[in-house]
Design a protein around this motif. Structure first.
Motif, PDB file in Angstrom:
ATOM      1  N   LEU A   1       0.830  -1.205   0.000  1.00 46.21           N
ATOM      2  CA  LEU A   1       0.000   0.000   0.000  1.00 46.21           C
ATOM      3  C   LEU A   1       0.870   1.262   0.000  1.00 46.21           C
ATOM      4  N   TYR A   2       1.854   1.306   0.877  1.00 52.30           N
ATOM      5  CA  TYR A   2       2.792   2.432   0.893  1.00 52.30           C
ATOM      6  C   TYR A   2       3.439   2.578  -0.480  1.00 52.30           C
ATOM      7  N   LYS A   3       3.858   1.457  -1.024  1.00 51.95           N
ATOM      8  CA  LYS A   3       4.568   1.478  -2.302  1.00 51.95           C
ATOM      9  C   LYS A   3       3.675   2.054  -3.402  1.00 51.95           C
ATOM     10  N   ASN A   4       2.410   1.652  -3.385  1.00 49.50           N
ATOM     11  CA  ASN A   4       1.482   2.180  -4.382  1.00 49.50           C
ATOM     12  C   ASN A   4       1.232   3.664  -4.194  1.00 49.50           C
ATOM     13  N   PHE A   5       1.018   4.062  -2.951  1.00 53.49           N
ATOM     14  CA  PHE A   5       0.713   5.471  -2.675  1.00 53.49           C
ATOM     15  C   PHE A   5       1.909   6.392  -2.938  1.00 53.49           C
ATOM     16  N   LEU A   6       3.102   5.803  -3.012  1.00 52.34           N
ATOM     17  CA  LEU A   6       4.300   6.630  -3.216  1.00 52.34           C
ATOM     18  C   LEU A   6       5.025   6.295  -4.522  1.00 52.34           C
ATOM     19  N   SER A   7       4.345   5.510  -5.363  1.00 56.86           N
ATOM     20  CA  SER A   7       5.034   4.978  -6.551  1.00 56.86           C
ATOM     21  C   SER A   7       5.547   6.073  -7.490  1.00 56.86           C
TER      22      SER A   7
END
Ligand SMILES: *Cc1c(COP(=O)(O)O)cnc(C)c1O
Length: 386
Positions: free
Chosen positions: A273-279
């Motif tokens: 989720l973090y990775k997606n939100f900061l991709s």
């Protein structure tokens, strides 16, 4: 989520400033019930049936033949080294980025830790640097699967075998993490785990070792109980200590272990989720992480201006934590004749400067992560995620 210190109920209104801790404990009624049920049996509190049950369940979960619980993940490393006969005059190779417990366990048994640089992509110990650091005195390598990532473990395993070195896995952060489909901790002689409060499951304090080797297991059992074969029979076969668990902790741990599958799913979901939100934030780098194998205990990112970002997040009520320092820079070891250094620490210095742990508690909700990521995006002046 932590209760609002000011008593303001601020579920969706982050401007009221609730603090999001980098980590907070997670347990509840299930643990209370298990401990209460145990206490009602009028047991002897020290380790006995509940502990044996907990050990069996840990062995089953990891796929190990044998498991012994001890008082913490520092002692589990110490006892692993002891069981392998490592002591004064021996060198033990350790990564330069790890928790202090790794080298200190070697120091505790009288051996000399040799700090070696790490690999850039996994933050695990670098085999090429190990090759430069081994000497006639080298007896063992401690591989630390930092944040559940294993690096080039199969090559290291092969290398240790060829050189006749013991391989010990400090898998304190790797419960729920796998390597080529097998649970971490089983690639060398012994795997060591921690059950301290930040780890995937906890007993407050605690640790355990796993092994498939009966001799090592038997030795560990004795070392944790004064060197006796059996409690109540004071016949000392080895010099040993008291590193025994309690059945209260084991009861708590049994309840925690029932949650492990959900916790693995949660940590993987959180990382993703973090990775997606900061991709699309080019200033933030995530390490390549195979979430079918790895269960990151903390979400880690690499950033250039870490301290400034941390400060900004702190002002918005978000606590983060820098990763460990490069150990060779630390006062405890710097200038000490009890440890050894090598020439190059390029990667460990880079990681120590750039790596940051974001909030990673089990209590976090999607809206919390959205908030955290929006604050990060705000810092980099990038428009918010929806
Ligand atoms: C947590 C940890 C330890 C120490 O475990 P304790 O139970 O706190 O003694 C050792 N090594 C690593 C890599 C850890 O993360």
């Amino acid at each position: 989520m932590e209760l609002d210190p000011k008593g303001i109920s601020s579920k969706n209104n982050y401007s009221l400033m609730k603090t999001i801790n980098q980590y907070e404990p997670s347990y509840g009624i299930e643990e209370a019930k298990e401990v209460e049920a145990y206490l009602k049996t009028n047991g002897w509190l020290t380790e006995f049936r509940q502990t044996r049950r907990f050990e069996e369940e840990l062995a089953k979960f990891t796929g190990a033949k044998y498991c012994s619980v001890v008082i913490n993940g520092t002692v589990s490393l110490f006892i692993a080294l002891k069981a392998l006969g490592i002591g004064r005059g021996n060198e033990v190779i350790v990564p330069d980025i790890t928790m202090a417990a790794t080298p200190n366990a070697a120091l505790l048994c009288g051996a000399t830790p040799v700090f070696v640089d790490i690999e850039p992509h996994s933050h695990c110990i670098d085999l090429n640097q190990i090759k430069k650091a081994i000497s006639k005195k080298t007896k063992a390598v401690i591989h630390v699967s930092l944040n559940g990532r294993a690096g080039e473990l199969s090559m290291l395993k092969k290398f240790c075998k060829e050189k006749g070195l013991h391989l010990i896995e400090d898998a304190a952060q790797s419960l729920g993490s796998f390597y080529n489909g097998r649970h971490l901790g089983l690639n060398g002689a012994v795997g060591s785990f921690s059950l301290s409060i930040h780890k995937l499951i906890t007993t407050g304090q605690g640790g355990f070792v796993i092994t498939n080797n009966k001799q090592i297991h038997d030795s560990i059992k004795m070392l944790k109980d004064f060197g006796r074969k059996k409690g109540g029979m004071d016949n000392y076969l080895k010099v040993g200590w008291n590193f025994k668990f309690t059945d209260i902790q084991a009861s708590f741990g049994i309840a925690q272990l029932r949650k492990i599958d959900d916790r693995i799913k949660f940590k993987r979901w959180l990382f993703d989720l973090y990775k997606n939100f900061l991709s699309d934030v080019s200033q933030i780098k995530f390490l390549e992480t195979d979430l079918t194998q790895t269960t990151p205990w903390f979400v880690d990112i690499m950033v250039n201006n870490r301290n400034s970002l941390m400060k900004y997040l702190k002002e918005k009520g978000i606590d983060t934590r820098p990763v460990y320092p490069a150990l060779h820079t630390q006062h405890a070891y710097n200038g000490s004749s009890d440890v050894k250094f090598t020439n190059s620490y390029r990667e460990s210095e880079r990681v120590a400067k750039k790596c940051l742990w974001l909030p990673s508690s089990f209590t976090l909700k999607e809206e919390d992560i959205r908030y955290i990521c929006n604050v990060i995006r705000e810092y980099y002046k990038i428009k918010k995620v929806l």
